[in-house]
Design a protein around this motif. Structure first.
Motif, PDB file in Angstrom:
ATOM      1  N   ALA A  45       0.810  -1.228   0.000  1.00  0.00           N
ATOM      2  CA  ALA A  45       0.000   0.000   0.000  1.00  0.00           C
ATOM      3  C   ALA A  45       0.842   1.276   0.000  1.00  0.00           C
ATOM      4  CB  ALA A  45      -0.919   0.004   1.227  1.00  0.00           C
ATOM      5  N   ASP A  46       2.130   1.161   0.333  1.00  0.00           N
ATOM      6  CA  ASP A  46       2.974   2.350   0.490  1.00  0.00           C
ATOM      7  C   ASP A  46       3.653   2.687  -0.844  1.00  0.00           C
ATOM      8  OD1 ASP A  46       4.940   4.207   1.034  1.00  0.00           O
ATOM      9  OD2 ASP A  46       5.562   3.280   2.914  1.00  0.00           O
ATOM     10  N   ASP A  47       3.210   3.779  -1.464  1.00  0.00           N
ATOM     11  CA  ASP A  47       3.719   4.142  -2.792  1.00  0.00           C
ATOM     12  C   ASP A  47       5.214   4.437  -2.801  1.00  0.00           C
ATOM     13  OD1 ASP A  47       1.315   3.762  -3.970  1.00  0.00           O
ATOM     14  OD2 ASP A  47       0.717   5.888  -3.928  1.00  0.00           O
ATOM     15  N   SER A  48       5.769   4.754  -1.628  1.00  0.00           N
ATOM     16  CA  SER A  48       7.210   5.057  -1.600  1.00  0.00           C
ATOM     17  C   SER A  48       8.052   3.770  -1.643  1.00  0.00           C
ATOM     18  CB  SER A  48       7.563   5.858  -0.344  1.00  0.00           C
ATOM     19  OG  SER A  48       7.553   5.011   0.794  1.00  0.00           O
ATOM     20  N   GLN A  49       7.418   2.607  -1.430  1.00  0.00           N
ATOM     21  CA  GLN A  49       8.148   1.332  -1.355  1.00  0.00           C
ATOM     22  C   GLN A  49       8.003   0.549  -2.655  1.00  0.00           C
ATOM     23  OE1 GLN A  49      10.260   0.547   1.414  1.00  0.00           O
ATOM     24  NE2 GLN A  49       9.854   2.744   1.325  1.00  0.00           N
ATOM     25  N   ARG A  50       9.129   0.150  -3.232  1.00  0.00           N
ATOM     26  CA  ARG A  50       9.058  -0.461  -4.561  1.00  0.00           C
ATOM     27  C   ARG A  50       9.673  -1.855  -4.660  1.00  0.00           C
ATOM     28  NH1 ARG A  50       9.931   5.052  -5.709  1.00  0.00           N
ATOM     29  NH2 ARG A  50      12.143   4.728  -6.107  1.00  0.00           N
ATOM     30  N   CYS A  51      10.358  -2.311  -3.613  1.00  0.00           N
ATOM     31  CA  CYS A  51      10.838  -3.699  -3.621  1.00  0.00           C
ATOM     32  C   CYS A  51      11.025  -4.113  -2.159  1.00  0.00           C
ATOM     33  CB  CYS A  51      12.168  -3.807  -4.382  1.00  0.00           C
ATOM     34  SG  CYS A  51      12.701  -5.519  -4.666  1.00  0.00           S
ATOM     35  N   ALA A  52      10.854  -5.408  -1.865  1.00  0.00           N
ATOM     36  CA  ALA A  52      11.041  -5.885  -0.488  1.00  0.00           C
ATOM     37  C   ALA A  52      12.015  -7.046  -0.464  1.00  0.00           C
ATOM     38  CB  ALA A  52       9.707  -6.301   0.122  1.00  0.00           C
ATOM     39  N   VAL A  53      12.650  -7.200   0.700  1.00  0.00           N
ATOM     40  CA  VAL A  53      13.540  -8.334   0.954  1.00  0.00           C
ATOM     41  C   VAL A  53      13.022  -9.036   2.191  1.00  0.00           C
ATOM     42  CG1 VAL A  53      15.874  -8.991   1.681  1.00  0.00           C
ATOM     43  CG2 VAL A  53      15.582  -7.230  -0.068  1.00  0.00           C
ATOM     44  N   LEU A  54      12.898 -10.355   2.126  1.00  0.00           N
ATOM     45  CA  LEU A  54      12.505 -11.150   3.299  1.00  0.00           C
ATOM     46  C   LEU A  54      13.680 -12.033   3.673  1.00  0.00           C
ATOM     47  CD1 LEU A  54      10.255 -12.201   5.268  1.00  0.00           C
ATOM     48  CD2 LEU A  54       9.747 -13.946   3.538  1.00  0.00           C
ATOM     49  N   THR A  55      14.083 -11.969   4.953  1.00  0.00           N
ATOM     50  CA  THR A  55      15.184 -12.812   5.416  1.00  0.00           C
ATOM     51  C   THR A  55      14.867 -13.352   6.807  1.00  0.00           C
ATOM     52  OG1 THR A  55      17.612 -12.921   5.525  1.00  0.00           O
ATOM     53  CG2 THR A  55      16.573 -10.956   6.468  1.00  0.00           C
ATOM     54  N   GLY A  56      15.792 -14.144   7.356  1.00  0.00           N
ATOM     55  CA  GLY A  56      15.593 -14.695   8.690  1.00  0.00           C
ATOM     56  C   GLY A  56      16.593 -14.107   9.665  1.00  0.00           C
ATOM     57  N   SER A  57      16.200 -13.952  10.935  1.00  0.00           N
ATOM     58  CA  SER A  57      17.154 -13.435  11.915  1.00  0.00           C
ATOM     59  C   SER A  57      18.044 -14.571  12.400  1.00  0.00           C
ATOM     60  CB  SER A  57      16.420 -12.798  13.096  1.00  0.00           C
ATOM     61  OG  SER A  57      15.702 -13.792  13.763  1.00  0.00           O
ATOM     62  N   GLY A  58      19.187 -14.206  12.943  1.00  0.00           N
ATOM     63  CA  GLY A  58      20.140 -15.217  13.397  1.00  0.00           C
ATOM     64  C   GLY A  58      20.941 -15.740  12.219  1.00  0.00           C
ATOM     65  N   ASP A 186      28.316 -13.675   4.745  1.00  0.00           N
ATOM     66  CA  ASP A 186      28.374 -12.349   5.383  1.00  0.00           C
ATOM     67  C   ASP A 186      27.933 -11.220   4.460  1.00  0.00           C
ATOM     68  OD1 ASP A 186      29.287 -13.548   7.619  1.00  0.00           O
ATOM     69  OD2 ASP A 186      31.411 -13.103   7.254  1.00  0.00           O
ATOM     70  N   GLU A 187      27.863 -11.512   3.163  1.00  0.00           N
ATOM     71  CA  GLU A 187      27.483 -10.452   2.227  1.00  0.00           C
ATOM     72  C   GLU A 187      26.030 -10.552   1.768  1.00  0.00           C
ATOM     73  OE1 GLU A 187      30.354 -10.660  -0.994  1.00  0.00           O
ATOM     74  OE2 GLU A 187      31.962 -10.867   0.487  1.00  0.00           O
ATOM     75  N   LEU A 188      25.316 -11.573   2.293  1.00  0.00           N
ATOM     76  CA  LEU A 188      23.982 -11.846   1.749  1.00  0.00           C
ATOM     77  C   LEU A 188      23.044 -10.639   1.848  1.00  0.00           C
ATOM     78  CD1 LEU A 188      21.862 -13.826   0.572  1.00  0.00           C
ATOM     79  CD2 LEU A 188      21.257 -14.381   2.939  1.00  0.00           C
ATOM     80  N   LEU A 189      22.938 -10.074   3.057  1.00  0.00           N
ATOM     81  CA  LEU A 189      21.955  -9.004   3.226  1.00  0.00           C
ATOM     82  C   LEU A 189      22.329  -7.770   2.408  1.00  0.00           C
ATOM     83  CD1 LEU A 189      19.286  -8.563   4.555  1.00  0.00           C
ATOM     84  CD2 LEU A 189      20.467  -7.510   6.492  1.00  0.00           C
ATOM     85  N   THR A 190      23.617  -7.434   2.417  1.00  0.00           N
ATOM     86  CA  THR A 190      24.078  -6.285   1.627  1.00  0.00           C
ATOM     87  C   THR A 190      23.744  -6.495   0.152  1.00  0.00           C
ATOM     88  OG1 THR A 190      25.897  -6.104   3.168  1.00  0.00           O
ATOM     89  CG2 THR A 190      26.124  -4.884   1.109  1.00  0.00           C
ATOM     90  N   GLU A 191      24.034  -7.702  -0.325  1.00  0.00           N
ATOM     91  CA  GLU A 191      23.803  -8.002  -1.742  1.00  0.00           C
ATOM     92  C   GLU A 191      22.296  -7.996  -2.057  1.00  0.00           C
ATOM     93  OE1 GLU A 191      26.220  -8.034  -3.892  1.00  0.00           O
ATOM     94  OE2 GLU A 191      24.799  -8.430  -5.526  1.00  0.00           O
ATOM     95  N   ALA A 192      21.510  -8.548  -1.139  1.00  0.00           N
ATOM     96  CA  ALA A 192      20.051  -8.577  -1.365  1.00  0.00           C
ATOM     97  C   ALA A 192      19.480  -7.159  -1.378  1.00  0.00           C
ATOM     98  CB  ALA A 192      19.362  -9.420  -0.288  1.00  0.00           C
ATOM     99  N   MET A 193      19.955  -6.314  -0.444  1.00  0.00           N
ATOM    100  CA  MET A 193      19.451  -4.937  -0.393  1.00  0.00           C
ATOM    101  C   MET A 193      19.898  -4.154  -1.631  1.00  0.00           C
ATOM    102  SD  MET A 193      17.524  -4.785   2.253  1.00  0.00           S
ATOM    103  CE  MET A 193      17.203  -3.066   2.659  1.00  0.00           C
ATOM    104  N   LYS A 194      21.110  -4.440  -2.089  1.00  0.00           N
ATOM    105  CA  LYS A 194      21.611  -3.764  -3.295  1.00  0.00           C
ATOM    106  C   LYS A 194      20.772  -4.178  -4.520  1.00  0.00           C
ATOM    107  CE  LYS A 194      25.785  -4.168  -5.530  1.00  0.00           C
ATOM    108  NZ  LYS A 194      27.146  -4.704  -5.491  1.00  0.00           N
ATOM    109  N   THR A 195      20.495  -5.468  -4.609  1.00  0.00           N
ATOM    110  CA  THR A 195      19.694  -5.964  -5.735  1.00  0.00           C
ATOM    111  C   THR A 195      18.290  -5.368  -5.677  1.00  0.00           C
ATOM    112  OG1 THR A 195      20.958  -8.007  -5.646  1.00  0.00           O
ATOM    113  CG2 THR A 195      18.911  -8.068  -6.903  1.00  0.00           C
ATOM    114  N   ALA A 196      17.737  -5.318  -4.452  1.00  0.00           N
ATOM    115  CA  ALA A 196      16.392  -4.746  -4.286  1.00  0.00           C
ATOM    116  C   ALA A 196      16.393  -3.267  -4.659  1.00  0.00           C
ATOM    117  CB  ALA A 196      15.905  -4.940  -2.854  1.00  0.00           C
TER     118      ALA A 196
END
Ligand code: HXC
Length: 260
Positions: A45-58, A186-196
């Motif tokens: 619903a948020d027009d400012s948001q255009r891509c999402a990343v879902l990950t797990g903690s830990g 160790d690079e997963l989240l950075t890479e996922a956020m960059k791709t997103a």
């Protein structure tokens, strides 16, 4: 908004959603489902948001499956009357029209693997492990795994995994076509956020249309899928972003997108 079982944050146009029950390896219980439905609806619903990343903690798990302790309490009538797992399909897999990525940081088993496969694509840590071990509990996949895994990796591998419960490592998953790319843990989240962020920088209606087209390949025969693609392409040519994108190319400058 804050949730009981997940964390959410926005970074520019990207929403990060983190499954947050590390003590249970992020097992998916009813509350996780409710929280994810709300978080995805908020993202949508948020027009400012255009891509999402879902990950797990830990460090260990994306999600180690549907919550076995919760399922152990239910009988067949409960599962049938609640139409258990139906809302994962209708409210998570199908309701989200904007693109989202699963960043699989460890175990993605049972419902966890099925949830990852609901994403538009999977980026995997080199420590990720995928599996459908439900048979060992006397059951079977219930959130689309037998269908999505088979479409992703073919009958032979899907059948072997469902019948033996064997886990597949990240490299095998990439070779089999289950994941788009494997990156160092160790690079997963950075890479996922960059791709997103790259996706979020694209003309957003075109991104939604591209998603719809590719998904149609799972639901239609070839002739119908190609016709659907052509019609959607033709609709996109009427967009303001098409005029801007082509003008920007010809004028050798960056496009300025309207998202329509
Ligand atoms: C509830 C779970 C869980 C799950 C792990 N935990 N997976 N709780 N549901 N799916 C809990 C454990 O009980 C334990 O809690 C804590 O998380 C840590 O797990 P351990 O087993 O101690 O860790 P480890 O020895 O490292 O083993 C990791 C693991 C194992 C290999 C991933 O946890 C495992 O096999 N989990 C179950 C995987 C599975 O079968 N998933 C499919 C579920 S069925 P305590 O309190 O003891 O510390 C499903 C399909 C649904 O998803 C559709 C069919 C109806």
């Amino acid at each position: 908004m804050s949730y009981e079982t997940i964390l959410t944050e926005t970074r520019d146009a990207v929403t990060l959603i983190t499954l947050n029950r590390p003590q249970a390896l992020n097992a998916l219980n009813g509350q996780v489902l409710e929280d994810l439905i709300s978080a995805f609806a908020e993202f949508e619903a948020d027009d400012s948001q255009r891509c999402a990343v879902l990950t797990g903690s830990g460090d260990k798990a994306f999600a180690a499956g549907a919550d076995i302790k919760e399922m152990a309490e239910k009988d067949a009538a409960d599962f049938y009357l609640e139409d258990f797992f139906a809302r994962w399909t209708s409210h998570v897999a199908e309701a989200v029209r904007k693109p989202w990525i699963a960043a699989v940081n460890g175990f993605a088993l049972g419902g966890g693997c099925e949830l990852a496969m609901m994403a538009d694509f999977i980026l995997a840590s080199d420590q990720a492990k995928f599996g459908q071990p439900e048979i060992k509990l006397g059951v079977a996949p219930g959130m689309g795994g037998s269908q999505r895994l088979t479409r992703a990796v073919g009958k032979s591998k899907a059948m072997e995994m469902c019948l033996t419960g064997r886990m597949m490592g990240a490299d095998e998953a990439e070779r089999a076509g289950l994941v788009a790319r494997v990156v160092p843990h160790d690079e997963l989240l950075t890479e996922a956020m960059k791709t997103a962020a790259t996706i979020a920088g694209m003309p957003s209606m075109a991104a939604m249309v591209n998603k719809e087209m590719v998904n149609a390949a799972f639901e239609t025969d070839l002739a119908q899928g190609i016709r659907h693609e052509r019609r959607l392409f033709q609709i996109l040519t009427a967009s303001e972003d098409k005029a801007e994108g082509m003008a920007a190319f010809i004028e050798k400058r960056e496009g300025k997108w309207k998202g329509r």
